[in-house]
Design a protein around this motif. Structure first.
Motif, short mmCIF file in Angstrom:
data_model
loop_
_atom_site.label_atom_id
_atom_site.label_comp_id
_atom_site.label_asym_id
_atom_site.label_seq_id
_atom_site.Cartn_x
_atom_site.Cartn_y
_atom_site.Cartn_z
N GLU A 37 0.83 -1.21 0.00
CA GLU A 37 0.00 0.00 0.00
C GLU A 37 0.86 1.26 0.00
O GLU A 37 0.52 2.25 -0.65
CB GLU A 37 -0.91 -0.01 1.22
N TYR A 38 1.97 1.22 0.71
CA TYR A 38 2.82 2.40 0.81
C TYR A 38 4.01 2.38 -0.16
O TYR A 38 4.98 3.10 0.03
CB TYR A 38 3.29 2.58 2.25
N GLY A 39 3.89 1.57 -1.19
CA GLY A 39 4.85 1.64 -2.28
C GLY A 39 6.11 0.82 -2.13
O GLY A 39 7.06 1.00 -2.90
N PHE A 40 6.14 -0.11 -1.17
CA PHE A 40 7.32 -0.96 -0.99
C PHE A 40 7.06 -2.30 -1.68
O PHE A 40 6.45 -3.21 -1.09
CB PHE A 40 7.62 -1.17 0.50
N GLY A 41 7.48 -2.42 -2.92
CA GLY A 41 7.21 -3.63 -3.69
C GLY A 41 8.08 -4.81 -3.30
O GLY A 41 7.73 -5.96 -3.57
N HIS A 42 9.22 -4.55 -2.67
CA HIS A 42 10.14 -5.62 -2.27
C HIS A 42 10.04 -5.77 -0.75
O HIS A 42 10.48 -4.91 0.01
CB HIS A 42 11.56 -5.24 -2.68
N LEU A 43 9.45 -6.88 -0.31
CA LEU A 43 9.15 -7.05 1.12
C LEU A 43 10.41 -7.15 1.96
O LEU A 43 10.45 -6.64 3.10
CB LEU A 43 8.27 -8.28 1.32
N GLY A 44 11.44 -7.80 1.45
CA GLY A 44 12.69 -7.89 2.21
C GLY A 44 13.32 -6.53 2.44
O GLY A 44 13.82 -6.24 3.53
N ARG A 45 13.27 -5.69 1.40
CA ARG A 45 13.83 -4.35 1.54
C ARG A 45 12.98 -3.52 2.51
O ARG A 45 13.51 -2.73 3.29
CB ARG A 45 13.89 -3.69 0.16
N PHE A 46 11.66 -3.68 2.43
CA PHE A 46 10.77 -2.98 3.36
C PHE A 46 11.12 -3.33 4.80
O PHE A 46 11.24 -2.45 5.66
CB PHE A 46 9.31 -3.34 3.06
#
Length: 343
Positions: free
Chosen positions: A314-323
């Protein structure tokens, strides 16, 4: 090191449009792919090959003719070409501008009146076709005017007819090109969201507009004046930062580029970067990321129905590991640990 040895062109070479030793067939096929043109075959044997791969609105081509050829196309109506010789060199004469692009260099051509190209024997080029509507979409970010006067027709794309990209920018350009190549679809790949592809293509288009010689000289000179003005007035700097932070807060869910932030602040990207580092201690895009992380944390703490994945996307973090890595760096805990706090 040459461009060809640095770029992975596998996905482009995978799709051969045609190969031919016929001058007539080659001419007809290339007219269909690019534009109508006169073609004079000179010394050497015809050995034409064209490979193509499309991303979203941009397309990559690898083209060779074999012999030396002279090409005289019609002016391009709705696109510009970025030419990057992988082997050999080519002479370009475009709207009175004459230049030669060598292996490892990059030339941008957008003829309004006339163009003549001479490819050396054995020349093979990587070509990026950039539609004018994409350039038009980002042209406001590099416009010298701070705002458009009311009741005026749309501006034309301010792209020089022909120029060689400054050699000092080739590293950055090559990184953008490789990222575009990485985004080309391959069998078995998960489809990327069209909005993300469009955003990245806009970044590439803006790079070309911003780094044409006239625009680069104008904007770097202007940004020096802005920095001096901002340094002399902390109140003015604060207003600019408040404007950009308000813009960020209103678009936490939307794709935003550095150019968008600079436009919202009414300064150049370079000046905004200096202001953010001086008064906020971070770069503009890091400031935006931190705002999104704060909003994501607040949602994880207050809404037990949402998952970490949902909030990240939702907040624009497409890469979960990086988030998760950004989140732990900012808050000292992983997102899933925050979820435990709400129980």
């Amino acid at each position: 090191m040459s461009l060809s040895s640095n770029l992975d062109l596998t996905k482009v070479y995978r799709n051969c449009v045609f190969q031919s030793r016929s001058a007539v067939t080659s001419h007809a096929q290339l007219s269909h792919e690019f534009s109508e043109h006169d073609l004079e075959w000179r010394r050497g044997s015809v050995d034409t090959a064209l490979f193509r791969a499309a991303i979203n609105r941009m397309s990559f081509f690898v083209l060779r003719y074999g012999p030396e050829v002279e090409v005289r196309p019609e002016p391009f109506k709705d696109f510009a070409l970025v030419q990057m010789p992988l082997r050999g060199a080519a002479e370009i004469e475009c709207d009175g501008v004459r230049l030669t692009v060598q292996q490892g260099e990059t030339a941008i051509v957008a003829p309004r009146r006339n163009i003549r190209l001479v490819w050396q024997p054995g020349c093979e080029q990587l070509i990026l076709k950039v539609p004018f509507d994409l350039l038009k979409q980002v042209s406001c970010y590099t416009c010298p005017r701070s705002h458009c006067p009311p009741n005026v027709p749309d501006c034309e794309v301010q792209l020089e007819s022909a120029f060689i990209l400054n050699s000092g920018l080739l590293g950055q350009w090559q990184a953008l090109v490789q990222q575009l190549l990485n985004l080309l679809p391959a069998p078995g790949d998960v489809a990327l969201h069209p909005g993300w592809l469009n955003q990245f293509e806009q970044t590439v288009a803006m790079f070309l507009l911003a780094h044409q010689p006239a625009a680069l000289e104008r904007d770097l000179r202007g940004s020096e004046e802005e920095v001096i003005e901002m340094s002399s007035s902390a109140r003015l700097a604060a207003r600019k930062l408040e404007a950009v932070e308000e813009y960020m807060r209103g678009r936490l869910f939307a794709p935003i580029s550095l150019a968008d932030l600079a436009k919202a602040a009414g300064v150049s990207a370079r000046t905004l970067n200096i202001l953010c580092h001086r008064y906020r201690g971070v770069a503009p895009m890091v400031l935006l990321r931190n705002m999104r992380l704060e909003a994501a944390r607040a949602k994880l703490l207050t809404n037990p129905a949402v998952s970490v994945t949902e909030v990240a996307l939702e907040y624009g973090f497409g890469h979960l590991g990086r988030f998760s890595a950004y989140y732990r760096e900012r808050f000292g805990e992983l997102p899933r640990e925050t979820c435990f706090l709400r129980h």
